[in-house]
Design a protein around this motif. Structure first.
Motif, PDB file in Angstrom:
ATOM      1  N   ILE A 171     -47.323-138.223 -52.356  1.00 56.62           N
ATOM      2  CA  ILE A 171     -47.722-139.624 -52.510  1.00 56.62           C
ATOM      3  C   ILE A 171     -46.776-140.534 -51.736  1.00 56.62           C
ATOM      4  CG2 ILE A 171     -47.922-141.536 -54.161  1.00 56.62           C
ATOM      5  CD1 ILE A 171     -48.832-139.501 -56.236  1.00 56.62           C
ATOM      6  N   GLU A 172     -47.329-141.439 -50.947  1.00 57.47           N
ATOM      7  CA  GLU A 172     -46.516-142.441 -50.256  1.00 57.47           C
ATOM      8  C   GLU A 172     -46.298-143.607 -51.219  1.00 57.47           C
ATOM      9  OE1 GLU A 172     -48.163-143.551 -46.542  1.00 57.47           O
ATOM     10  OE2 GLU A 172     -48.291-141.497 -45.795  1.00 57.47           O
ATOM     11  N   LEU A 173     -45.046-143.791 -51.584  1.00 61.34           N
ATOM     12  CA  LEU A 173     -44.720-144.722 -52.662  1.00 61.34           C
ATOM     13  C   LEU A 173     -44.998-146.175 -52.287  1.00 61.34           C
ATOM     14  CD1 LEU A 173     -43.626-144.658 -55.515  1.00 61.34           C
ATOM     15  CD2 LEU A 173     -41.324-144.961 -54.604  1.00 61.34           C
ATOM     16  N   ALA A 174     -44.629-146.564 -51.068  1.00 61.79           N
ATOM     17  CA  ALA A 174     -44.754-147.977 -50.676  1.00 61.79           C
ATOM     18  C   ALA A 174     -46.209-148.456 -50.685  1.00 61.79           C
ATOM     19  CB  ALA A 174     -44.108-148.203 -49.306  1.00 61.79           C
ATOM     20  N   PRO A 175     -47.148-147.760 -50.024  1.00 61.58           N
ATOM     21  CA  PRO A 175     -48.551-148.209 -50.087  1.00 61.58           C
ATOM     22  C   PRO A 175     -49.108-148.206 -51.505  1.00 61.58           C
ATOM     23  CG  PRO A 175     -48.240-146.638 -48.305  1.00 61.58           C
ATOM     24  CD  PRO A 175     -46.985-146.620 -49.117  1.00 61.58           C
ATOM     25  N   LEU A 176     -48.704-147.191 -52.298  1.00 66.06           N
ATOM     26  CA  LEU A 176     -49.180-147.144 -53.677  1.00 66.06           C
ATOM     27  C   LEU A 176     -48.682-148.348 -54.463  1.00 66.06           C
ATOM     28  CD1 LEU A 176     -50.563-145.648 -56.017  1.00 66.06           C
ATOM     29  CD2 LEU A 176     -48.398-144.443 -56.403  1.00 66.06           C
ATOM     30  N   ALA A 177     -47.410-148.664 -54.324  1.00 66.24           N
ATOM     31  CA  ALA A 177     -46.856-149.819 -55.027  1.00 66.24           C
ATOM     32  C   ALA A 177     -47.508-151.108 -54.546  1.00 66.24           C
ATOM     33  CB  ALA A 177     -45.340-149.878 -54.809  1.00 66.24           C
ATOM     34  N   ARG A 272     -44.158-156.630 -47.265  1.00 61.87           N
ATOM     35  CA  ARG A 272     -43.099-155.737 -46.801  1.00 61.87           C
ATOM     36  C   ARG A 272     -43.401-154.281 -47.158  1.00 61.87           C
ATOM     37  NH1 ARG A 272     -39.882-160.014 -48.555  1.00 61.87           N
ATOM     38  NH2 ARG A 272     -39.344-158.945 -50.503  1.00 61.87           N
ATOM     39  N   LEU A 273     -43.937-154.083 -48.369  1.00 58.12           N
ATOM     40  CA  LEU A 273     -44.296-152.723 -48.766  1.00 58.12           C
ATOM     41  C   LEU A 273     -45.344-152.125 -47.832  1.00 58.12           C
ATOM     42  CD1 LEU A 273     -44.508-153.023 -52.665  1.00 58.12           C
ATOM     43  CD2 LEU A 273     -42.859-151.662 -51.372  1.00 58.12           C
ATOM     44  N   ARG A 281     -39.384-146.111 -45.656  1.00 60.53           N
ATOM     45  CA  ARG A 281     -38.422-145.001 -45.612  1.00 60.53           C
ATOM     46  C   ARG A 281     -37.464-145.047 -46.792  1.00 60.53           C
ATOM     47  NH1 ARG A 281     -38.448-146.184 -40.062  1.00 60.53           N
ATOM     48  NH2 ARG A 281     -36.531-147.418 -40.278  1.00 60.53           N
ATOM     49  N   ARG A 282     -36.991-146.241 -47.120  1.00 66.98           N
ATOM     50  CA  ARG A 282     -36.080-146.364 -48.268  1.00 66.98           C
ATOM     51  C   ARG A 282     -36.780-145.952 -49.563  1.00 66.98           C
ATOM     52  NH1 ARG A 282     -34.345-151.135 -45.579  1.00 66.98           N
ATOM     53  NH2 ARG A 282     -35.609-152.463 -46.967  1.00 66.98           N
ATOM     54  N   ALA A 283     -38.054-146.366 -49.685  1.00 68.64           N
ATOM     55  CA  ALA A 283     -38.799-145.998 -50.889  1.00 68.64           C
ATOM     56  C   ALA A 283     -38.991-144.486 -50.982  1.00 68.64           C
ATOM     57  CB  ALA A 283     -40.163-146.704 -50.897  1.00 68.64           C
ATOM     58  N   GLU A 284     -39.299-143.840 -49.842  1.00 65.39           N
ATOM     59  CA  GLU A 284     -39.476-142.389 -49.849  1.00 65.39           C
ATOM     60  C   GLU A 284     -38.172-141.676 -50.147  1.00 65.39           C
ATOM     61  OE1 GLU A 284     -42.364-140.523 -49.544  1.00 65.39           O
ATOM     62  OE2 GLU A 284     -43.158-142.538 -49.937  1.00 65.39           O
ATOM     63  N   ARG A 288     -37.610-139.163 -53.258  1.00 68.28           N
ATOM     64  CA  ARG A 288     -37.147-137.780 -53.111  1.00 68.28           C
ATOM     65  C   ARG A 288     -35.853-137.542 -53.880  1.00 68.28           C
ATOM     66  NH1 ARG A 288     -38.957-138.511 -47.741  1.00 68.28           N
ATOM     67  NH2 ARG A 288     -36.841-139.069 -47.087  1.00 68.28           N
ATOM     68  N   ASP A 289     -34.940-138.522 -53.807  1.00 77.03           N
ATOM     69  CA  ASP A 289     -33.682-138.374 -54.548  1.00 77.03           C
ATOM     70  C   ASP A 289     -33.925-138.289 -56.050  1.00 77.03           C
ATOM     71  OD1 ASP A 289     -32.354-138.437 -52.166  1.00 77.03           O
ATOM     72  OD2 ASP A 289     -31.742-140.547 -52.309  1.00 77.03           O
ATOM     73  N   LEU A 290     -34.814-139.125 -56.529  1.00 78.57           N
ATOM     74  CA  LEU A 290     -35.111-139.102 -57.964  1.00 78.57           C
ATOM     75  C   LEU A 290     -35.751-137.777 -58.379  1.00 78.57           C
ATOM     76  CD1 LEU A 290     -36.471-142.724 -58.635  1.00 78.57           C
ATOM     77  CD2 LEU A 290     -34.388-141.685 -59.567  1.00 78.57           C
ATOM     78  N   LEU A 291     -36.740-137.316 -57.592  1.00 77.61           N
ATOM     79  CA  LEU A 291     -37.427-136.071 -57.954  1.00 77.61           C
ATOM     80  C   LEU A 291     -36.510-134.860 -57.839  1.00 77.61           C
ATOM     81  CD1 LEU A 291     -40.918-136.630 -56.277  1.00 77.61           C
ATOM     82  CD2 LEU A 291     -40.327-136.861 -58.696  1.00 77.61           C
ATOM     83  N   ALA A 292     -35.515-134.947 -56.984  1.00 78.62           N
ATOM     84  CA  ALA A 292     -34.595-133.819 -56.816  1.00 78.62           C
ATOM     85  C   ALA A 292     -33.524-133.768 -57.891  1.00 78.62           C
ATOM     86  CB  ALA A 292     -33.928-133.903 -55.433  1.00 78.62           C
TER      87      ALA A 292
END
Length: 423
Positions: A171-177, A272-273, A281-284, A288-292
């Motif tokens: 999931i691409e976080l920025a477009p979803l948000a 901006r999102l 990139r920052r959102a991704e 990733r950091d959170l899921l890891a």
């Protein structure tokens, strides 16, 4: 089963009585013919009786032959085109299956019949009965421990966890948000969020502990001389009063500059999102950091264990919260369906489409099933069932044949005598 056997026995007795009566009628017309021929020289009327009896006997015999030829060979003789049903057993089965598939399961009659059924009303009536909803809720709840155990033992939990993690990674976080925020702001719902934040802030400013902490912070920042004159209290009152007045103005005025600024902030954030690659990139990276993080996996595992433990304990409880809530939900669904004709109509249309499509996709199998079933029936049993069902009506044909034949013979004899008088 016993009731069916009783009905079959009664039908068999009724068929035997009709057969006996038709046979006795045939014998009677034959005897009457012999008697009439014997007395024909005595009086001319006996000629008419003989003609009637002869034709009635022939008509009765012809109809007896026709009826017997449907099911077996008359008198066991190998007469062509007899025993029609046994000889055409498989062809009848094929034609019956094709006939049902073509006529009974055609799209138009199936959809017309399905449209007559109010599926949603049936469901609503069923769910509105609290005892039925309670039974359904209890049944569902009894399955919960087995379902949870199956999930743990089958490895389904790990598979689902892996699939969920893979989907989250994709999931691409920025477009979803951006999409979610756009949906929120579309009808000004973000302003309601601002209202809630302002109410919460107003409550914070009215909290004694918060005020005491703020006063202490002001006291620390002010010179000691000002504290002697309780300037901290004065400043705190001014700050709180000004802030509270500002909050109330913002809550009351729908075009307040704070609201406009909030609109601009949210709109700019959504832009901006959607457009900023750096932001995406920052959102991704954050995702990733959170899921890891091992804490996330542990939290998910702990959440599953907590949910499972709660459901297992609750399902065994005599006063189950889940069962009560599920029962109330089912009853509420039934009530809402009963009150909303538009939803019922939509459900019914959906059911008609689904069931009609299912019937059309399976009708060839239904036709083949019927044909195979008829082929598998023992032919003697099949003939016996047909005779029990329509045998009495077929035997009445023998009565009709004798009467119609007799009347036809009588008419022909009268015509013959009339022609003789004129010649």
């Amino acid at each position: 089963m016993g009731e069916q056997l009783s009905r079959d026995a009664e039908r068999a007795r009724a068929l035997w009585r009709v057969k006996l009566a038709a046979t006795l009628l045939l014998v009677a017309t034959g005897v009457l013919f012999v008697v009439a021929r014997h007395f024909e020289p005595v009086h001319w009327i006996w000629g008419y009786v003989a003609a009637f009896a002869a034709a009635a006997t022939v008509g009765g015999l012809a109809d007896w032959y026709a009826i017997v030829a449907l099911f077996r060979r008359p008198l066991g003789l190998p007469i062509p085109h007899t025993a029609i049903v046994p000889r055409n057993h498989h062809r009848i089965a094929e034609n019956l299956g094709e006939f049902i598939e073509t006529n009974f399961l055609a799209p138009e009659p199936v959809e017309a019949r399905l449209r007559e059924v109010d599926f949603a009303a049936l469901v609503a009536d069923w769910l509105n009965d609290r005892e039925r909803s309670a039974s359904l809720a209890g049944f569902i709840l009894r399955l919960v421990p087995q379902a949870l155990s199956a999930v743990d033992q089958s490895g389904l939990k790990g598979f689902l966890g892996q699939r969920a993690m893979a989907e989250l990674q994709r999931i691409e976080l920025a477009p979803l948000a951006a999409g979610l925020l756009s949906a929120v702001t579309e009808k000004g719902r973000h302003q309601k969020l601002l209202d809630e934040l302002l109410v919460a802030l107003e409550k914070v400013l009215a909290n004694e502990e918060t005020l005491a902490a703020m006063r202490e912070k002001i006291r620390q920042e002010l010179p000691a001389l000002f504290n002697l004159y309780r300037a901290d209290a004065y400043l705190l009152r001014k700050i709180v009063a000004s802030t509270t007045a500002f909050i109330r103005d913002a809550r009351a005025d729908k075009s307040h500059p704070l609201r406009q600024e909030f609109d601009s902030f949210v709109t700019g954030f959504i832009v901006r999102l959607r457009t900023s690659s750096a932001f995406a990139r920052r959102a991704e990276t954050l995702k990733r950091d959170l899921l890891a993080r091992p804490e996330i996996a542990a939290m998910a595992e702990g959440a599953w264990d907590s949910v499972r433990s709660f459901l297992e304990q609750d399902s065994r409880s005599a006063d189950s919260q889940v069962r009560r809530q599920l029962e109330a939900m089912l009853v509420d669904v039934g009530s809402q369906l009963a009150r909303d004709p538009a939803i019922r109509a939509e459900i019914n249309r959906g059911m008609v489409r689904v069931l009609a499509d299912f019937v059309q996709s399976q009708k060839s199998g239904v036709g083949r099933f019927i044909a195979d079933q008829v082929k598998s029936w023992d032919i003697d049993v099949l003939i016996g069932r047909i005779e029990l069902t329509v045998g009495r009506d077929l035997q009445y044909i023998r009565f009709n044949g004798a009467i119609i034949g007799g009347l036809a013979g009588l008419a022909l004899h009268a015509l013959e005598q009339g022609l003789k008088l004129h010649l």
